[in-house]
Design an enzyme around this catalytic site. Sequence first.
Site, PDB file in Angstrom:
ATOM      1  N   ASP A   1       6.303  -0.954  -1.870  1.00 10.72           N
ATOM      2  CA  ASP A   1       6.233  -0.447  -3.475  1.00 10.72           C
ATOM      3  C   ASP A   1       5.158   0.965  -3.205  1.00 10.72           C
ATOM      4  O   ASP A   1       4.491   1.034  -2.039  1.00 10.72           O
ATOM      5  CB  ASP A   1       5.285  -1.227  -4.304  1.00 10.72           C
ATOM      6  CG  ASP A   1       6.152  -2.507  -4.425  1.00 10.72           C
ATOM      7  OD1 ASP A   1       7.277  -2.644  -4.871  1.00 10.72           O
ATOM      8  OD2 ASP A   1       5.462  -3.636  -4.954  1.00 10.72           O
ATOM      9  N   LYS A   2       5.168   1.780  -4.042  1.00 17.25           N
ATOM     10  CA  LYS A   2       4.574   2.986  -3.978  1.00 17.25           C
ATOM     11  C   LYS A   2       3.014   2.805  -3.719  1.00 17.25           C
ATOM     12  O   LYS A   2       2.655   3.384  -2.876  1.00 17.25           O
ATOM     13  CB  LYS A   2       4.754   3.941  -5.245  1.00 17.25           C
ATOM     14  CG  LYS A   2       3.691   5.172  -5.528  1.00 17.25           C
ATOM     15  CD  LYS A   2       3.996   5.490  -7.102  1.00 17.25           C
ATOM     16  CE  LYS A   2       2.994   6.746  -7.253  1.00 17.25           C
ATOM     17  NZ  LYS A   2       3.058   7.031  -8.822  1.00 17.25           N
TER      18      LYS A   2
END
Length: 306
Positions: free
Chosen positions: A142-143
């Site tokens: 994820d970011k």
Amino acid sequence: MNSEKYTFFIDEESNGTRIDRVLSLLLAESSRSYIQKLIEKGNVAVDGQTCTSKKYKVSSGQQVDLLMPPPENLSVEAENIPLDIVYEDEDVLVVNKPRGMVVHPAAGNYTGTLVNAVLYHCGDRLSSINGVIRPGIVHRIDKDTSGLLMIAKNNMAHESLSAQLAEHSITRRYTALVYHNLTEDEGTVDAPIGRDPKNRLRMAVTSQNSKRAVTHWKVLERFGRYTLIEARLETGRTHQIRVHMAYIHHPLVGDMVYGPKKQPLTEDGQLLHARVLGFVHPRTGEYMEFQRPLPPEFTAVLQKLR
């Protein structure tokens, strides 16, 4: 491709929050500025009425509909963004991704991604299996998760690494800070994950259209109200560690999608770091394992707790 419609309902914790903030938390791969543009264009409705104000404050129980335009046809540009390269040869690249960087371009995030950086570094020496948007990308984090990612520099390497992922033979160990004291020293969450039936922008433990997901965890350090754990992925579903730990009532600190909306320790995303990555080299057949320490923003929180 057609536009995609998302529908979800505002929960108690989001009551009184600006609509652009709520949507940017739910659409983690899209930038807040892009979401603000969608609102201004009339792509968002609240209880059936078009909402064009990004400052509109939502109320619990309201229905929010979002019309996401089809992705743009684009060629992803190479960008000279520094990479923390852990290992590289003719087949494989292992990088340590910083927190806050998106892995590959998505709606509203076409620049500044890991793919843009890797394209500049590798040129045309990347696998083409995942197409123009995700060249070389075998798996993603994820970011707001930091840590180790492997990238395939040719199709042979990509096929080998993908097969290892499918048979769950790749070593992936994460460090995470979670809420509350875990009374056991270790455990396993074996619960299927799929799209949240009530909110398609999130994942959830559900029996509907889901896949088996298994996370093994063990306690590294206790802080009373918080616990530092290692989580080992047996499977690799979207948001798996975040969903599983929230499911057993120990959401990740900083995770405003699956945890509390008010985060006293950090509001920059979940404290989750992909610390260990191991795989069999596609060409040599040798097992290789890499580690990277926690990033400064993670250790700063731990020092505060200690």
